[in-house]
Design an enzyme around this catalytic site. Sequence first.
Site, PDB file in Angstrom:
ATOM      1  N   LYS A 178      32.682  39.639  22.227  1.00 21.19           N
ATOM      2  CA  LYS A 178      32.698  40.740  22.954  1.00 21.19           C
ATOM      3  C   LYS A 178      34.107  40.989  23.739  1.00 21.19           C
ATOM      4  CE  LYS A 178      32.302  42.621  26.737  1.00 21.19           C
ATOM      5  NZ  LYS A 178      33.283  43.692  27.433  1.00 21.19           N
ATOM      6  N   GLU A 254      35.277  28.491  30.657  1.00 25.99           N
ATOM      7  CA  GLU A 254      36.932  28.332  31.699  1.00 25.99           C
ATOM      8  C   GLU A 254      36.747  29.573  32.449  1.00 25.99           C
ATOM      9  OE1 GLU A 254      38.581  28.961  27.462  1.00 25.99           O
ATOM     10  OE2 GLU A 254      38.351  26.646  27.221  1.00 25.99           O
ATOM     11  N   CYS A 288      45.375  32.417  34.112  1.00 27.21           N
ATOM     12  CA  CYS A 288      44.938  31.411  35.355  1.00 27.21           C
ATOM     13  C   CYS A 288      45.263  30.059  35.178  1.00 27.21           C
ATOM     14  CB  CYS A 288      43.305  30.544  34.613  1.00 27.21           C
ATOM     15  SG  CYS A 288      44.118  30.371  32.509  1.00 27.21           S
ATOM     16  N   GLU A 390      41.564  33.438  44.569  1.00 30.05           N
ATOM     17  CA  GLU A 390      42.839  34.335  43.736  1.00 30.05           C
ATOM     18  C   GLU A 390      42.940  35.633  43.866  1.00 30.05           C
ATOM     19  OE1 GLU A 390      40.534  33.923  39.506  1.00 30.05           O
ATOM     20  OE2 GLU A 390      41.734  33.024  38.798  1.00 30.05           O
TER      21      GLU A 390
END
Length: 486
Positions: A178, A254, A288, A390
């Site tokens: 996906k 992750e 990231c 973040e």
Amino acid sequence: MRQVQNFIDGQFTGSASGRRFDKISPVDGTTIASVSEAGAAEVDAAVQAARAALHGDWGNLTTDQRADLLHGVANEITRRFDDFVAAEMADTGQPHHVMTHAFIPRGAANFKVFADVVKNVATESFVMPTPDGAGAVNYAIRRPKGVVAVISPWNAPFLLMTWKVGPALACGNTVVVKPSEETPLTTALLGEVMNAVGVPKGVFNVIHGFGPGSAGELLTRHKGVNAITFTGETGTGTAIMKAAAEGIRDVSFELGGKNAGIVFADADFDKAVDGIFRSAFLNTGQVCLGTERVYVERPLFERFVAALKARVEGVSFGRPETKGTDYGPLISAEHRKKVLSYYRKAVEEGATVVTGGGTPEVAAELAGGHWVQPTIWTGLPESAAVIREEIFGPCCHIAPFDTEAEVVTLANATDYGLSTTIWTTNLARAHRLSAAIEVGIVWVNSWFLRDLRTAFGGSKQSGIGREGGVHSLEFYTETANVCIKL
Ligand code: NAD
């Protein structure tokens, strides 16, 4: 306009519901593709196809045959390199050189590296004594886990998706992927590649759609999925983990980061400026592993801030395919809204805006794109939202520090633990800090330098498990011990 379909059991198919969504260009806001949204019927068909393929031609291949096929996949991606580059550029709006140097070649490499790992890694064996003196021998075998759901993000879509599909297939699993709703194109192309090289139908399946209430959630809740590997936000990881709890399915995560970059006064100055520039602004900060918190040893602080500002102010906005463009837009209007809200929050919290802080002037034809200025702040307390949360944008806060102990405390004062980049010429210090900073990946005098055989993953809320090299085998296979009494 391109029509993008699901890829199920070796065939491109629409959705029974007829539902579609638009893929918008980040560069100028135009609609570039219409994508079929998978519903429960398509998700179920994909999982059933993947399950059936486990036991068909695919399951009968030897490890060597499977590895050869995956080398074929890599070679076909390389043969269609320009198609992949164009598709990924259209989806992400990121510059041509980022695609050609990193995102697409690394995608191809993911199939070769893991095919080779699987062929070359031994399993353990123990000989044990028994009371009758004859002994017993134990050895381990690895079996594929089964149907693996791969849920991937938009920031480096092809690289991050193949990073999971490569090892999953190398280990003999089948997958249902996906991709992010923001980046459907390269995953669809990979379906064409799989058919072209003769990967049996049902081994690689793609369903398109969104997360909650859509293809993503339907897939993670499907009982036919044996394990879920996910890259994305920590909050999404929490939702997926809850779904995985039903049926006790294994997860590999992750997740997000709030990574520190640390520059000591003894660093090679130019290399440190260049390294932090890349780590904070590559891919418009949508990495990231990127650095949104920079700590610079006080004697170097003013000079470093000035040098980074000069680098940032030299970036060239433009269409990804235009020569000289080295800075792209954010992925979506929604993400731009989020990043700009942090730009405002930084000012409200008292930041000094060294550069940027808003939206740039761009050519009229790009005005509908999701552009923001690369931004540097100083002067905020460590409690500020832009230092704690973040942002995933082209921005960083730079703060001075005085001692090694102080900077270790600052770097570790976060719920995340993905990566750090340390710039120093003091070898002993590099080793000390590498051990002291609570992250999964430490770079010294470098950043984003990846040997795919090494462990990759985050500690704290940045992830669960490690992938890369043999570590991927831990997740993508079940180890069984065979004990034979002699
Ligand atoms: P996201 O979590 O919003 O979406 C990732 C994927 O999950 C998408 O395909 C999305 O459709 C799907 N999804 C969303 N909700 C879901 C649900 N409830 N159930 C199932 N699937 C769902 O992340 P994003 O915005 O695409 O990517 C950016 C994030 O990814 C950042 O936080 C970044 O740090 C992280 N990231 C981490 C790594 C790493 O290696 N640690 C690498 C790249 C990106």
